[in-house]
Design a protein around this motif. Structure first.
Motif, mmCIF file in Angstrom:
data_model
loop_
_atom_site.group_PDB
_atom_site.id
_atom_site.type_symbol
_atom_site.label_atom_id
_atom_site.label_comp_id
_atom_site.label_asym_id
_atom_site.label_seq_id
_atom_site.Cartn_x
_atom_site.Cartn_y
_atom_site.Cartn_z
ATOM 1 N N TYR A 132 50.659 4.583 129.856
ATOM 2 C CA TYR A 132 50.860 4.812 131.289
ATOM 3 C C TYR A 132 51.261 6.279 131.425
ATOM 4 C CZ TYR A 132 51.129 -0.264 131.064
ATOM 5 O OH TYR A 132 50.866 -1.590 130.814
ATOM 6 N N ALA A 133 50.413 7.086 132.050
ATOM 7 C CA ALA A 133 50.608 8.535 132.006
ATOM 8 C C ALA A 133 50.475 9.188 133.375
ATOM 9 C CB ALA A 133 49.601 9.165 131.042
ATOM 10 N N ALA A 134 51.146 10.313 133.501
ATOM 11 C CA ALA A 134 51.010 11.199 134.665
ATOM 12 C C ALA A 134 50.616 12.570 134.139
ATOM 13 C CB ALA A 134 52.311 11.272 135.450
ATOM 14 N N LEU A 135 49.555 13.146 134.716
ATOM 15 C CA LEU A 135 49.043 14.425 134.239
ATOM 16 C C LEU A 135 48.872 15.408 135.392
ATOM 17 C CD1 LEU A 135 47.269 11.939 132.676
ATOM 18 C CD2 LEU A 135 46.566 13.904 131.322
ATOM 19 N N TYR A 136 48.950 16.683 135.030
ATOM 20 C CA TYR A 136 48.674 17.770 135.969
ATOM 21 C C TYR A 136 47.712 18.736 135.296
ATOM 22 C CZ TYR A 136 49.069 22.231 138.328
ATOM 23 O OH TYR A 136 48.767 23.411 138.952
ATOM 24 N N TYR A 174 34.496 20.411 136.322
ATOM 25 C CA TYR A 174 35.106 20.342 134.996
ATOM 26 C C TYR A 174 36.605 20.535 135.152
ATOM 27 C CZ TYR A 174 34.466 25.413 135.461
ATOM 28 O OH TYR A 174 34.471 26.698 135.924
ATOM 29 N N HIS A 175 37.374 19.905 134.279
ATOM 30 C CA HIS A 175 38.827 19.941 134.408
ATOM 31 C C HIS A 175 39.503 19.898 133.045
ATOM 32 C CE1 HIS A 175 38.535 15.581 133.698
ATOM 33 N NE2 HIS A 175 39.817 15.645 133.349
ATOM 34 N N PHE A 176 40.761 20.291 133.036
ATOM 35 C CA PHE A 176 41.619 20.119 131.862
ATOM 36 C C PHE A 176 43.020 19.802 132.362
ATOM 37 C CE2 PHE A 176 41.030 24.569 132.908
ATOM 38 C CZ PHE A 176 42.327 25.051 133.047
ATOM 39 N N SER A 177 43.673 18.837 131.697
ATOM 40 C CA SER A 177 44.967 18.346 132.162
ATOM 41 C C SER A 177 45.869 17.993 130.986
ATOM 42 C CB SER A 177 44.797 17.089 133.020
ATOM 43 O OG SER A 177 43.987 17.321 134.133
ATOM 44 N N GLY A 178 47.169 17.982 131.257
ATOM 45 C CA GLY A 178 48.159 17.542 130.277
ATOM 46 C C GLY A 178 49.330 16.921 131.001
ATOM 47 N N GLY A 179 50.119 16.122 130.296
ATOM 48 C CA GLY A 179 51.245 15.482 130.965
ATOM 49 C C GLY A 179 52.143 14.726 130.021
ATOM 50 N N LEU A 225 46.488 14.425 126.875
ATOM 51 C CA LEU A 225 45.640 15.579 127.187
ATOM 52 C C LEU A 225 44.240 15.072 127.511
ATOM 53 C CD1 LEU A 225 46.606 17.761 124.084
ATOM 54 C CD2 LEU A 225 47.439 18.100 126.418
ATOM 55 N N GLU A 226 43.516 15.817 128.340
ATOM 56 C CA GLU A 226 42.110 15.496 128.559
ATOM 57 C C GLU A 226 41.340 16.703 129.078
ATOM 58 O OE1 GLU A 226 42.528 12.096 131.272
ATOM 59 O OE2 GLU A 226 41.576 13.333 132.811
ATOM 60 N N ILE A 227 40.093 16.761 128.666
ATOM 61 C CA ILE A 227 39.137 17.763 129.142
ATOM 62 C C ILE A 227 37.885 17.006 129.533
ATOM 63 C CG2 ILE A 227 37.751 19.785 128.541
ATOM 64 C CD1 ILE A 227 39.857 20.419 126.382
ATOM 65 N N GLY A 228 37.396 17.235 130.744
ATOM 66 C CA GLY A 228 36.251 16.457 131.180
ATOM 67 C C GLY A 228 35.281 17.213 132.061
ATOM 68 N N MET A 229 34.106 16.646 132.185
ATOM 69 C CA MET A 229 33.064 17.203 133.049
ATOM 70 C C MET A 229 32.377 16.028 133.728
ATOM 71 S SD MET A 229 29.847 19.657 131.976
ATOM 72 C CE MET A 229 29.222 18.466 130.792
ATOM 73 N N SER A 230 32.076 16.159 135.032
ATOM 74 C CA SER A 230 31.401 15.073 135.732
ATOM 75 C C SER A 230 30.360 15.610 136.702
ATOM 76 C CB SER A 230 32.409 14.192 136.470
ATOM 77 O OG SER A 230 33.062 14.923 137.486
ATOM 78 N N PHE A 231 29.395 14.747 137.004
ATOM 79 C CA PHE A 231 28.303 15.071 137.910
ATOM 80 C C PHE A 231 28.354 14.114 139.100
ATOM 81 C CE2 PHE A 231 27.109 16.187 133.620
ATOM 82 C CZ PHE A 231 26.579 17.458 133.752
ATOM 83 N N PHE A 232 28.075 14.635 140.283
ATOM 84 C CA PHE A 232 28.089 13.835 141.504
ATOM 85 C C PHE A 232 27.139 14.490 142.501
ATOM 86 C CE2 PHE A 232 31.689 16.654 141.029
ATOM 87 C CZ PHE A 232 31.549 17.506 142.099
#
Length: 199
Positions: A90-94, A105-110, A134-141
């Protein structure tokens, strides 16, 4: 008198233009994660993210479950004994998220609260610990407003809308007492960008 009439007409015209100005949608979306993970063992992760973006600032609540199954004893087709390890997070990230047309595209940690359960037949042990996700992601919409489509995107319904689907890839990790790193696919729904210049 003419000047007053012209001023009044100009004011009314401006009010009319302002009244038909399209209200900007918020950037709020959720995505489902299905991924392969490595926690020292081969594992599988299922997760859900709820995201809110303001300017380039991304705020995320992440819930996930990572499971490795080491052994299953079967009686015909019925499992009678399982050796497995599961971590619920269970996490909270910024972080930061950047949008370019129909791509982000995004990068986050928490910080995360984690519950680990180890199962060996009838013996279960439980451990609770804090982690640093931690996370790094890319998405298409969609890059423009379109009618929402149902039945696997085959049938368009309603008027063009800013609400839509997304598809992406994500590298994720949790640095903790029981760390893991993984790579997965994401499937999202929501408002993925501001469609400010469209009716």
């Amino acid at each position: 008198m003419t000047v007053i009439a012209m001023t009044f007409s100009s004011t009314k015209a401006q009010e009319k233009r302002d009244s038909i100005k399209v209200k900007e949608n918020p950037i709020v979306f959720g995505d489902l994660l299905l991924g392969y993970s490595n926690s020292g063992k081969t594992a599988f992760t299922v997760g859900l993210n709820l995201n809110y973006q303001s300017n380039n600032d991304l705020y995320t609540v992440r819930i996930s479950e990572t499971t490795s199954i080491d052994k299953i004893d079967w009686f015909f087709f019925i499992p009678i004994s399982v050796v497995s390890n599961t971590t619920k997070e269970y996490a909270a990230l910024y972080g930061k998220r950047y949008i370019e047309d129909g791509l982000s595209y995004h990068f986050s940690g928490g910080i995360s609260y984690n519950i680990n359960e180890n199962v060996n037949g009838d013996v279960k042990t439980r451990d609770i610990f804090v982690g640093f996700p931690l996370e790094i992601g890319m998405s298409f919409f969609k890059s423009n407003k379109e009618r929402f489509r149902v039945l696997y995107g085959l049938i368009p319904v309603g008027k063009p809308t800013s609400f839509g689907r997304s598809f992406g890839v994500k590298l994720y990790a949790n640095i903790a007492k029981r760390s893991y790193v993984g790579l997965g696919l994401t499937f999202g729904l929501g408002w993925h960008k501001i469609y400010e210049n469209e009716k």
